[in-house]
Write an enzyme that holds these catalytic residues in place. Structure first.
Site, PDB file in Angstrom:
ATOM      1  N   ASP A 363       0.823  -1.212   0.000  1.00 13.29           N
ATOM      2  CA  ASP A 363       0.000   0.000   0.000  1.00 13.29           C
ATOM      3  C   ASP A 363       0.863   1.272   0.000  1.00 13.29           C
ATOM      4  OD1 ASP A 363      -2.101   1.693   0.273  1.00 13.29           O
ATOM      5  OD2 ASP A 363      -2.831   0.865   2.169  1.00 13.29           O
ATOM      6  N   LYS A 472      -1.080  -8.618  -5.084  1.00 14.63           N
ATOM      7  CA  LYS A 472      -1.767  -8.830  -3.797  1.00 14.63           C
ATOM      8  C   LYS A 472      -3.063  -8.028  -3.862  1.00 14.63           C
ATOM      9  CE  LYS A 472      -1.134  -8.034   1.183  1.00 14.63           C
ATOM     10  NZ  LYS A 472      -0.224  -7.444   2.174  1.00 14.63           N
ATOM     11  N   ASP A 474      -6.153  -6.752  -2.100  1.00 11.84           N
ATOM     12  CA  ASP A 474      -6.595  -6.515  -0.720  1.00 11.84           C
ATOM     13  C   ASP A 474      -8.054  -6.059  -0.686  1.00 11.84           C
ATOM     14  OD1 ASP A 474      -6.410  -6.240   2.021  1.00 11.84           O
ATOM     15  OD2 ASP A 474      -4.699  -4.870   1.990  1.00 11.84           O
ATOM     16  N   ASN A 476     -10.213  -4.080   2.501  1.00 12.73           N
ATOM     17  CA  ASN A 476     -10.050  -3.737   3.914  1.00 12.73           C
ATOM     18  C   ASN A 476     -11.279  -3.211   4.646  1.00 12.73           C
ATOM     19  OD1 ASN A 476      -7.276  -4.383   4.593  1.00 12.73           O
ATOM     20  ND2 ASN A 476      -6.774  -2.943   2.963  1.00 12.73           N
ATOM     21  N   CYS A 522      -6.331 -11.118  -0.186  1.00 13.83           N
ATOM     22  CA  CYS A 522      -6.109 -10.610   1.167  1.00 13.83           C
ATOM     23  C   CYS A 522      -7.327  -9.776   1.515  1.00 13.83           C
ATOM     24  CB  CYS A 522      -4.840  -9.745   1.136  1.00 13.83           C
ATOM     25  SG  CYS A 522      -4.578  -8.749   2.612  1.00 13.83           S
ATOM     26  N   ASP A 544      -2.936 -10.683   9.253  1.00 11.04           N
ATOM     27  CA  ASP A 544      -1.965  -9.610   9.510  1.00 11.04           C
ATOM     28  C   ASP A 544      -1.138  -9.930  10.741  1.00 11.04           C
ATOM     29  OD1 ASP A 544      -2.658  -8.112   7.376  1.00 11.04           O
ATOM     30  OD2 ASP A 544      -3.820  -6.617   8.479  1.00 11.04           O
TER      31      ASP A 544
HETATM   32  C1  DGJ Z   1      -4.208  -4.989   5.054  1.00 15.07           C
HETATM   33  C2  DGJ Z   1      -3.310  -6.132   4.677  1.00 15.07           C
HETATM   34  O1  DGJ Z   1      -3.690  -7.280   5.353  1.00 15.07           O
HETATM   35  C3  DGJ Z   1      -1.877  -5.739   4.985  1.00 15.07           C
HETATM   36  O2  DGJ Z   1      -1.028  -6.811   4.710  1.00 15.07           O
HETATM   37  C4  DGJ Z   1      -1.514  -4.533   4.178  1.00 15.07           C
HETATM   38  O3  DGJ Z   1      -1.522  -4.861   2.825  1.00 15.07           O
HETATM   39  C5  DGJ Z   1      -2.480  -3.404   4.471  1.00 15.07           C
HETATM   40  N1  DGJ Z   1      -3.846  -3.815   4.310  1.00 15.07           N
HETATM   41  C6  DGJ Z   1      -2.212  -2.229   3.578  1.00 15.07           C
HETATM   42  O4  DGJ Z   1      -3.137  -1.252   3.728  1.00 15.07           O
END
Ligand code: DGJ
Length: 784
Positions: A363, A472, A474, A476, A522, A544
């Site tokens: 990121d 990767k 992601d 979140n 992820c 994480d």
């Molecule tokens: C959440 C991921 O699990 C981390 O490994 C990392 O990529 C962060 N996001 C980056 O914002």
């Protein structure tokens, strides 16, 4: 193999049989799921429910069948309104809210292999040498509705997959309120239910409880499969019988387990009906995601190994299928958002020197992203941080002989972004209502074609430019404020599923456009660790949390449903960023090695001994990589138990080599002998057994160093720090030559652990959260 004789369907794999029969009324009665029966037709009457008497207040199916109580029958599917009062697997609302349904078998066909379906959902695959499919068509007795139940038998994995499809043959829409992918009715006996529950940084901790009369639900309503409750579940008995169930789906799921008053247990898995309803137009069809079932009489280890085989061979696909995965370095915990080109290249150079094969830029590389409040959606490089652009950085990384990987989070948008300014309506929010927020960000409406087209174009251009070898992906935050301007959505109960279909469509296009790229999914760690994502992305970031103690629980739970080849496992710094726990560098590696290894710390700051330790860790991992990623994995002592010890083993398929992790939670004073008992060996073989040689940080001895040092060394002082970076001790010398029988039946009593009374070259110094990897190598006695 699938066969039908008279009323009986027989689905058999290498070691299991699954039997059901058509009743005289045309329903499907489940008869048996268990160890292989070599002559199943003999046993049909013995296995069927006896029904000669009336049962109290229960409802009989009809007056011609006065003793057929559907509520007391093990069935392959179930509906409401005809006397089955348990939760049902098919729930459809038609004319003025009516829900009574009755599906009766009309026809069936057995097909070699696994025909492709039409649903836009990911699914397992296999050809006629590995699987056979049975499709049974059922017709509603008085409505223009059809249902197909599809079973695919994967003989080599001891797995059966199932799905259901509803066809509306009428002229009016109906509303599907629930359609389980699979229902399994068994005698209740003494089943325990095992689930994998948690939250961010503590994903998939194993939980087990006995199943008593009543209903237990394991589900997600977050919009993703979630870390709260993974879709993988197991039913197990003390005698070793174990049934595993999982779902090829990444959205809201529900696994319901009901123990009925008649001593039956019903297990269902599928899309979560709590957040789902689907308007099925005339002449349209709706297909459920695919459920995956396995049975083993060798407990959860046996059932897990079946799942592992199935996922490696029939879920993960493309270039990276069964291929060794590279060791990576990820800059996230090394730099967070604070990096520039020089910093990254230094990290890459050090990594290449230590043997790392893939550099991953996480990121913060795009837009104005210097913290997590901005720029999601603007997938163009920040020239201040990376003046040579992604192409320049990638070129340098490639020059170092490494692969180049990039982080993206495409499903998201920040309010502070160019994308939001241009397309505010692409964000999921209800007009006129202030949306809830997660990690300062919002979700794009992937149910909309124009949003997906934009992302496909934008991401493809960036990835081509950056010449990526790895992505990767992601995600979140989870969903809130459900609303879509998508005209296809007739009722918002469809939203979650349409989002997931949209995501799969985008992933399908991107993974086809970049067939050689290794994708890792992820979601704030392991918030979307499921079989749906694994159909597109060959591995998943497990958590994480990289703390060596927590990872024993997290990887143990994850390994029950998913193979080591899918579990991203990194060595990070100490104290750990999530727990502040201090653990030894070697201990962190020993746990991370049981997965797809990576490093996620600023290795440029490490000193001599630590770098050397990492260099030999990587060399060891590479030498045993195929075993550690694709071997047969067994959990011998569980973290999730009262035991202070955790033991895992991974064995090559011919059992010629094993790696065994022995870990302890806390160091015990004056401990008794530790024993290594491993049953997964070749009983007729002889093995050399010895621990991986590793470094022992002299800091572990603290003030005791003063007993041997000519100069005073203050605990935590500069001298201690300097010595520890320059000098370390080698781990104990220990070596055995043992028979497979000895190891399996008796076990090896290991060297004594340090107990405060002395130290020599044989002493095992583990400390709190310490561990070792033991190497078992079969000896060819004839050549000796
Ligand atoms: C959440 C991921 O699990 C981390 O490994 C990392 O990529 C962060 N996001 C980056 O914002």
């Amino acid at each position: 193999m699938i066969s039908k004789k008279d009323r009986l369907f027989n689905l058999s794999t290498k070691h299991t049989s699954y039997l059901f029969a058509i009743t005289e009324t045309g329903h499907l009665e489940h008869l048996y799921y268990g160890r292989l029966l070599s002559n199943p037709t003999l046993s049909i009457d013995a296995l069927a429910e006896k029904r000669s008497l009336n049962i109290g207040t229960s409802t009989a199916y009809d007056s011609d069948n006065p003793t057929l109580y559907l509520t007391n029958l093990c069935m392959e599917y179930s509906t409401m309104g005809k006397g089955d009062y348990r939760e049902c697997s098919v729930n459809i609302e038609y004319s003025r809210g009516m829900q009574t349904l009755d599906f009766i078998v009309k026809s069936f066909r057995i097909l070699p292999g696994k025909p492709r379906t039409f649903s836009g959902l990911p699914e397992s695959y296999g050809d006629k040498s590995t699987c056979t499919t049975l499709e049974i068509t059922l017709k509603e007795t008085s409505l223009p509705l059809r249902m197909a139940l599809t079973y695919t038998v994967f003989e080599d994995s001891d797995v059966i997959t199932r799905r259901a499809t509803i066809y509306n043959d009428g002229t009016n829409s109906v509303r599907i309120k629930g359609l389980a992918s699979a229902q399994l009715d068994l005698d209740a006996d003494d089943w325990n239910l095992v689930t994998f529950d948690g939250a961010w940084a503590r994903e998939r901790y194993m939980n087990e409880r006995p199943m008593l009369p009543g209903i237990y639900i394991n589900d997600s309503k977050t919009g993703v499969s979630s870390a709260d409750h993974n879709p993988c579940i197991f039913l197990k008995k003390d005698d070793g019988e174990c049934i595993g169930m999982n779902l090829v789906y990444s959205g809201n799921h529900r696994e319901l387990v009901e123990v009925s008053p008649y001593g039956k247990i019903r297990v269902m898995t599928g899309i979560n009906p709590a957040t789902f309803s689907w308007d099925l137009s005339p002449q349209d069809r709706f297909q459920s995601p695919e459920a995956v079932l396995t049975y083993s009489h060798q407990g959860m280890n046996g059932a897990s190994q079946n799942f592992h085989h199935f996922i490696n061979n029939h879920i993960v696909r493309g270039t990276w299928k069964l291929r060794e995965r590279p060791v990576l370095i990820n800059n996230w915990e090394a730099t967070y958002f604070n990096f520039n080109e020089d910093k990254l290249l230094n990290l890459a150079k050090e990594s290449a020197d230590l043997g790392i094969e893939l550099f991953v830029l996480d990121d913060g590389w795009f837009g104005l992203r210097n913290d997590d409040t901005t720029s999601l959606g603007d997938w163009t490089v920040n020239p201040k941080k990376l003046p040579s652009g992604l192409a320049g950085l990638s070129l340098e990384v490639h020059r170092l002989g490494m692969m180049f990987g990039l982080w993206v989070e495409p499903e998201m948008v920040s309010i502070e972004s160019q994308l939001y300014k241009k397309h505010p309506d692409w964000m999921i929010a209800i007009p006129g209502r202030r949306p809830s927020v997660g990690r300062n960000q919002y979700i794009l409406d992937l149910s909309r074609q124009e949003v997906r087209d934009h992302l496909f174009k934008n991401l493809s251009e960036t990835w081509h430019l950056a010449d990526v070898n790895y992505i990767k992906w992601d995600m979140n935050r989870v969903f809130s404020d459900i609303y879509s301007a998508n005209a296809e959505i007739r009722n918002h109960g469809e939203f979650f599923h349409r989002y997931v279909l949209g995501l799969y469509d985008l992933l399908d296009r991107l993974t086809k456009a970049f067939p050689n790229v290794l994708f890792e999914s992820c979601a704030s760690g392991g918030n979307r660790f499921d079989l749906g994502m694994l159909c597109y992305m060959s591995q998943t970031w497990t958590s994480d949390n990289t703390d060596a103690l927590c990872r024993l629980y997290i990887q143990e739970g994850t390994s029950c449903g998913y193979p080591l080849s899918t579990m991203g496992s990194h060595v990070s710094t100490s104290p750990n960023h999530q727990t502040l726990r201090r653990t030894d560098l070697e201990a962190r590696f020993n746990v991370a090695a049981f997965g797809v290894l990576g490093y996620e710390l600023d290795i440029t700051k490490l000193k001599g001994q630590q770098k050397e330790a990492i260099r030999s860790q990587i060399a060891f991992y590479k030498a045993h990589r195929s075993l550690l990623q694709y071997g047969n994995f067994t959990r011998i002592k569980l973290a999730n138990s009262h035991s202070n010890q955790v033991v895992w083993a991974v064995a090559s398929h011919d059992k010629s080599e094993l790696l065994v992790l022995f870990a302890q939670k806390l160091n015990l004073p004056n401990p008794g002998a530790d024993k290594l008992r491993v049953e997964a060996v070749d009983l007729n073989a002889v093995y050399e057994v010895f621990p991986r040689q590793q470094k022992i940080d002299i800091k572990m001895f603290g003030d005791l160093l003063n007993r041997v040092s000519p100069v005073p060394i203050t605990e935590g002082g500069l001298a201690q720090d300097t010595i520890s970076k320059a000098i370390s001790l080698e781990s104990e010398i220990e070596h055995y030559r043992v028979s497979g029988e000895q190891v399996a039946y008796g076990g090896i009593k290991l060297n004594q652990q340090f107990g405060g009374t002395g130290y020599d070259a044989m002493t095992r110094v583990l400390g709190d959260f310490g561990n070792r990897i033991y190497i078992f190598k079969k000896i060819n006695l004839e050549s000796k």
